[in-house]
Design a protein around this motif. Structure first.
Motif: not given
Length: 331
Positions: A101-109
Motif C-alpha cells: 500500500n503506497a499511501k498515494t506516494g505521500n512519502f515520496g514516489v
C-alpha cells in the motif's frame, strides 16, 4: 488470595469465551452478527492475557492450568497468523512478488521507485498508489491506471478484469484480476484493497477523558460495523473470482482486516497464507498506530508453493510496510 484467584479465574474464562467468539467469524457473517468481527481486532491482547493467566496457574500449581493449556490449542492457528517461525526453504523460486500500500506516494514516489527497483520483483501489486503518479519501475509494465490498485509485471499479461468498485465512490476500482503468463504457466493475480475505514489518528487516540473516550469508542464502532458489512459483499465477489478461476491464484493486497476476521477466513478458503507457510517473526504490516495490526496479505493456491515471505520493516515509505514473497510453481 482466594478471592483474587476467583476473580482471575472468572477473567480467564471470560477471555476464553471471547476468543471462541472470534473463531465464529469462520461461520457467522457480519450482516448477521458483526460483533464477532470486532473481537478479531483485539486478538493480540486477548491471547496475551490468556497466556499470562495460564502461566499464573502453572506457577500456582493449579490443576486448572492443564485445562487452560489444552483449551489454548484451539487458538494455535489463530496465533501463528500473527507470529510465526517457519523454517526456510532452500528451493529456487520461479517468481518474486511485492504487495504494498503506497499511501498515494505521500512519502515520496521516488523512494517507492528506488525500493521496488532494488528488489528486482517479477510482479508488483500496489494499493492506494495514486492514479496521477507515474512510477518508473525497471522492466515492469503497468496494466491499470486506477487510483486505488495497480499491477506491474515483468511477464506477459494475458488478460485483465475489474472486480470491485468502491461502495462510496464507484469511479474507483478496489479489486482487479490479472492473468499473467509465468514461464509458460498462467497464474491469476487478484489485487485487492477492501473498503477502508477512513480513520484518522485523532479519531482512535484515547485522551484519558472518560466522556470523550467513551464517545470516541462509540464512533469507532459506528464506523466499523457498516464497513464490515460492505466487506462481506466485496468478499463474495472476490471469492467467486477465485473459485471460478481456471488458473492457480495469487490473492494479495490490503484487506483492511486482521487475521481471524470474517474477511480473513473467507478469502483464505481454498488458498494458503504465505506467511503461515513460509514466514517468520511478526506479520504486522501497518505501523501508523502503536498497535500490532496485520492487514496486508499474500494468499496462494495450494498448487503454488511459498518459498519465502517477509514484511520489510527496514523502510518507512508508507504507513504500511512492503510485503515480499517468492513462490515456486508446481509443474
Amino acid at each position: 488470595m482466594k478471592i483474587v484467584r476467583l476473580i482471575l479465574l472468572i477473567l480467564h474464562i471470560g477471555i476464553f469465551l471471547l476468543l471462541v467468539g472470534m473463531l465464529l467469524n469462520a461461520y457467522v457473517p457480519p450482516k448477521v452478527f458483526p460483533w464477532f468481527n470486532l473481537l478479531s481486532l483485539g486478538f493480540p491482547f486477548l491471547i496475551t492475557g490468556y497466556i499470562l493467566l495460564t502461566v499464573f496457574w502453572i506457577f500456582s500449581w493449579k490443576k486448572r492450568a492443564f485445562v487452560f493449556l489444552f483449551l489454548g490449542l484451539l487458538f494455535f492457528n489463530s496465533t501463528i497468523r500473527w507470529v510465526n517461525y517457519s523454517s526456510g526453504k532452500n528451493e529456487a523460486p520461479d517468481f518474486k512478488i511485492i504487495s504494498f500500500n503506497a499511501k498515494t506516494g505521500n512519502f515520496g514516489v521516488e523512494n517507492i521507485e528506488s525500493f521496488i527497483n532494488a528488489q528486482k520483483a517479477d510482479v508488483v501489486l500496489l494499493q492506494e498508489y495514486g492514479g496521477k503518479n507515474d512510477y518508473h519501475l525497471e522492466g515492469l509494465k503497468r496494466f491499470s491506471d486506477t487510483a486505488i490498485v495497480a499491477v506491474f509485471s515483468r511477464f506477459k499479461i494475458v488478460e485483465h478484469k475489474e472486480l470491485v468498485k468502491g461502495n462510496y465512490d464507484h469511479t474507483n476500482v478496489y479489486a482487479t484480476q490479472v492473468d499473467i503468463d509465468i514461464k509458460g504457466k498462467v497464474c491469476r493475480f487478484i489485487n485487492i484493497h477492501l473498503q477502508p475505514f477512513r480513520f484518522e489518528k485523532n479519531m482512535v487516540k484515547l485522551d484519558g477523558n472518560n466522556e470523550q473516550d467513551e464517545e470516541k469508542l462509540k464512533n469507532i464502532v459506528k464506523r466499523l460495523i457498516p464497513v464490515f458489512k460492505i466487506h462481506q459483499d466485496e468478499v463474495e465477489i472476490i471469492r467467486k473470482a477465485v473459485k471460478e478461476s481456471p488458473y492457480p491464484v495469487i490473492l494479495a493486497g490490503d484487506f483492511n482486516s486482521v487475521p481471524n476476521s470474517y474477511e480473513y477466513y473467507h478469502l483464505l478458503d481454498g488458498l494458503q497464507d504465505a506467511f503461515v507457510e513460509a514466514g517468520s517473526g511478526s506479520s504486522t504490516s501497518f505501523h501508523d498506530y502503536k498497535f500490532p495490526i496485520r492487514i496486508d496479505y499474500i494468499f496462494a493456491s495450494k498448487t503454488i508453493q511459498p518459498i519465502s515471505y517477509k514484511v520489510d520493516r527496514s523502510v518507512q515509505i508508507s504507513d504500511h510496510y512492503p510485503v515480499i514473497a517468492t513462490f515456486k510453481l508446481n509443474k
